[in-house]
Design an enzyme around this catalytic site. Structure first.
Site, PDB file in Angstrom:
ATOM      1  N   LYS A   1       0.245  44.296   6.216  1.00 22.93           N
ATOM      2  CA  LYS A   1       0.109  43.341   7.330  1.00 22.93           C
ATOM      3  C   LYS A   1      -1.349  42.887   7.456  1.00 22.93           C
ATOM      4  O   LYS A   1      -1.633  41.707   7.590  1.00 22.93           O
ATOM      5  CB  LYS A   1       0.597  43.949   8.655  1.00 22.93           C
ATOM      6  CG  LYS A   1       0.507  42.915   9.801  1.00 22.93           C
ATOM      7  CD  LYS A   1       0.841  43.436  11.177  1.00 22.93           C
ATOM      8  CE  LYS A   1       0.509  42.378  12.221  1.00 22.93           C
ATOM      9  NZ  LYS A   1       0.498  42.850  13.602  1.00 22.93           N
TER      10      LYS A   1
ATOM     11  N   ASP B   1      -7.589  35.741  20.946  1.00 24.92           N
ATOM     12  CA  ASP B   1      -6.356  35.499  21.688  1.00 24.92           C
ATOM     13  C   ASP B   1      -5.355  35.006  20.652  1.00 24.92           C
ATOM     14  O   ASP B   1      -5.700  34.243  19.752  1.00 24.92           O
ATOM     15  CB  ASP B   1      -6.543  34.473  22.805  1.00 24.92           C
ATOM     16  CG  ASP B   1      -5.389  34.559  23.806  1.00 24.92           C
ATOM     17  OD1 ASP B   1      -4.718  35.608  23.875  1.00 24.92           O
ATOM     18  OD2 ASP B   1      -5.145  33.575  24.528  1.00 24.92           O
TER      19      ASP B   1
ATOM     20  N   LYS C   1      -4.909  46.221  18.208  1.00 24.05           N
ATOM     21  CA  LYS C   1      -5.848  45.224  17.705  1.00 24.05           C
ATOM     22  C   LYS C   1      -7.138  45.879  17.260  1.00 24.05           C
ATOM     23  O   LYS C   1      -7.689  45.520  16.228  1.00 24.05           O
ATOM     24  CB  LYS C   1      -6.208  44.256  18.833  1.00 24.05           C
ATOM     25  CG  LYS C   1      -5.242  43.179  19.063  1.00 24.05           C
ATOM     26  CD  LYS C   1      -5.910  42.207  19.998  1.00 24.05           C
ATOM     27  CE  LYS C   1      -4.966  41.198  20.527  1.00 24.05           C
ATOM     28  NZ  LYS C   1      -5.645  40.355  21.537  1.00 24.05           N
TER      29      LYS C   1
HETATM   30  P1  ITT Z   1      -5.881  41.634  24.836  1.00 25.58           P
HETATM   31  O1  ITT Z   1      -6.282  42.845  25.607  1.00 25.58           O
HETATM   32  O2  ITT Z   1      -6.742  41.465  23.624  1.00 25.58           O
HETATM   33  O3  ITT Z   1      -5.769  40.389  25.648  1.00 25.58           O
HETATM   34  P2  ITT Z   1      -2.998  41.283  24.432  1.00 25.58           P
HETATM   35  O4  ITT Z   1      -1.980  42.334  24.123  1.00 25.58           O
HETATM   36  O5  ITT Z   1      -2.883  40.535  25.696  1.00 25.58           O
HETATM   37  O6  ITT Z   1      -4.423  41.971  24.245  1.00 25.58           O
HETATM   38  P3  ITT Z   1      -3.022  38.669  23.038  1.00 25.58           P
HETATM   39  O7  ITT Z   1      -3.192  38.010  24.348  1.00 25.58           O
HETATM   40  O8  ITT Z   1      -3.945  38.294  21.951  1.00 25.58           O
HETATM   41  O9  ITT Z   1      -2.970  40.286  23.200  1.00 25.58           O
HETATM   42  O10 ITT Z   1      -1.607  38.420  22.423  1.00 25.58           O
HETATM   43  C1  ITT Z   1      -0.563  37.948  23.207  1.00 25.58           C
HETATM   44  C2  ITT Z   1       0.723  38.559  22.794  1.00 25.58           C
HETATM   45  O11 ITT Z   1       1.034  38.095  21.485  1.00 25.58           O
HETATM   46  C3  ITT Z   1       0.716  40.092  22.684  1.00 25.58           C
HETATM   47  O12 ITT Z   1       1.048  40.679  23.904  1.00 25.58           O
HETATM   48  C4  ITT Z   1       1.769  40.329  21.638  1.00 25.58           C
HETATM   49  O13 ITT Z   1       3.044  40.310  22.226  1.00 25.58           O
HETATM   50  C5  ITT Z   1       1.635  39.096  20.753  1.00 25.58           C
HETATM   51  N1  ITT Z   1       0.833  39.411  19.557  1.00 25.58           N
HETATM   52  C6  ITT Z   1      -0.507  39.296  19.383  1.00 25.58           C
HETATM   53  N2  ITT Z   1      -0.866  39.682  18.145  1.00 25.58           N
HETATM   54  C7  ITT Z   1       0.280  40.055  17.526  1.00 25.58           C
HETATM   55  C8  ITT Z   1       0.603  40.566  16.240  1.00 25.58           C
HETATM   56  O14 ITT Z   1      -0.314  40.785  15.327  1.00 25.58           O
HETATM   57  N3  ITT Z   1       1.869  40.857  15.979  1.00 25.58           N
HETATM   58  C9  ITT Z   1       2.845  40.657  16.893  1.00 25.58           C
HETATM   59  N4  ITT Z   1       2.638  40.203  18.114  1.00 25.58           N
HETATM   60  C10 ITT Z   1       1.370  39.901  18.441  1.00 25.58           C
END
Ligand code: ITT
Length: 200
Positions: A174, A69, A12
């Site tokens: 993307k 999120d 991210k």
């Molecule tokens: P944080 O530290 O920012 O919380 P995270 O990995 O937990 O990071 P999120 O809660 O935003 O990220 O996202 C939840 C899930 O959604 C993440 O674990 C991925 O599996 C999926 N996800 C988020 N963004 C994505 C993307 O761009 N492409 C594919 N999957 C994504």
């Protein structure tokens, strides 16, 4: 102006850096603040979780904080995994286990019922600042993973208007169309006006 990204997810951080490049801001990540440990994402909505993370990081750093999120909302599953996307397959969830669980739950679901959307909510919190930006991308869940780029559910998601998954796209493509890009374009406008207001 300095902005801290309230995430430990390096994928991210890279995406956000790419998209916000060109703004007159210094972007920091939580790597600069090792004392900040995991902030629990226990809200019932993406909005609640994003805001909770940004508030927590602003309270600790006193630097304008940006948190996102994201969830994958699958129509045939009533919107799941949604806010539970990260831990869909349980305590020791990995991207691969989450994808396997999703494919398992979608087994036998015909093509016309495989609609899904990625939804990204960004919260920006600072002294007197409390803003939300949302980005969505509709698409569909395919029957087996394709592609090795990106992360998370990328190998299973084909956005509308394309025949390839997010994981088959290079990061430039993307990042030009993703849910996070859409939310970040809105966040960028908010940040731009803060930069000019603070510059005066
Ligand atoms: P944080 O530290 O920012 O919380 P995270 O990995 O937990 O990071 P999120 O809660 O935003 O990220 O996202 C939840 C899930 O959604 C993440 O674990 C991925 O599996 C999926 N996800 C988020 N963004 C994505 C993307 O761009 N492409 C594919 N999957 C994504």
């Amino acid at each position: 102006m300095r902005v801290v990204l309230a995430t430990h997810n390096r994928h991210k951080v890279e995406e956000i850096r790419d998209i916000l490049a060109g703004l007159d801001i210094e972007l920091l990540s939580l790597d600069s603040f090792p004392e900040i440990t995991e902030i629990e994402e226990d809200g019932e909505t993406l909005e609640e979780n994003a805001r909770k993370k940004a508030v927590a990081v602003f309270d600790l750093t006193h630097i304008l904080s940006l948190a996102d999120d994201t969830g994958l909302e699958v129509e045939a599953l009533g919107g799941r995994p949604g806010v539970y996307s990260a831990r869909y397959s349980g305590e020791n969830a990995t991207y691969q286990r989450n994808n396997e669980k999703l494919l398992g739950e979608m087994k036998g679901v015909p093509p016309e019922r495989r609609k899904a959307k990625f939804r990204c909510v960004i919260s920006i919190i600072g002294g007197g600042v409390d803003e939300i930006a949302v980005g969505e991308v509709p698409g569909r869940i395919i029957e087996s993973p394709r592609g090795t780029n990106g992360f998370g559910y990328d190998p299973l998601f084909v956005p509308d208007g394309y025949e390839i998954t997010y994981a088959e796209m290079d990061s430039e493509l993307k990042n030009s169309l993703s849910h996070r890009a859409r939310a970040l374009e809105k966040a960028k406008d908010i940040l731009k006006s803060l930069v000019s207001a603070r510059g005066r």
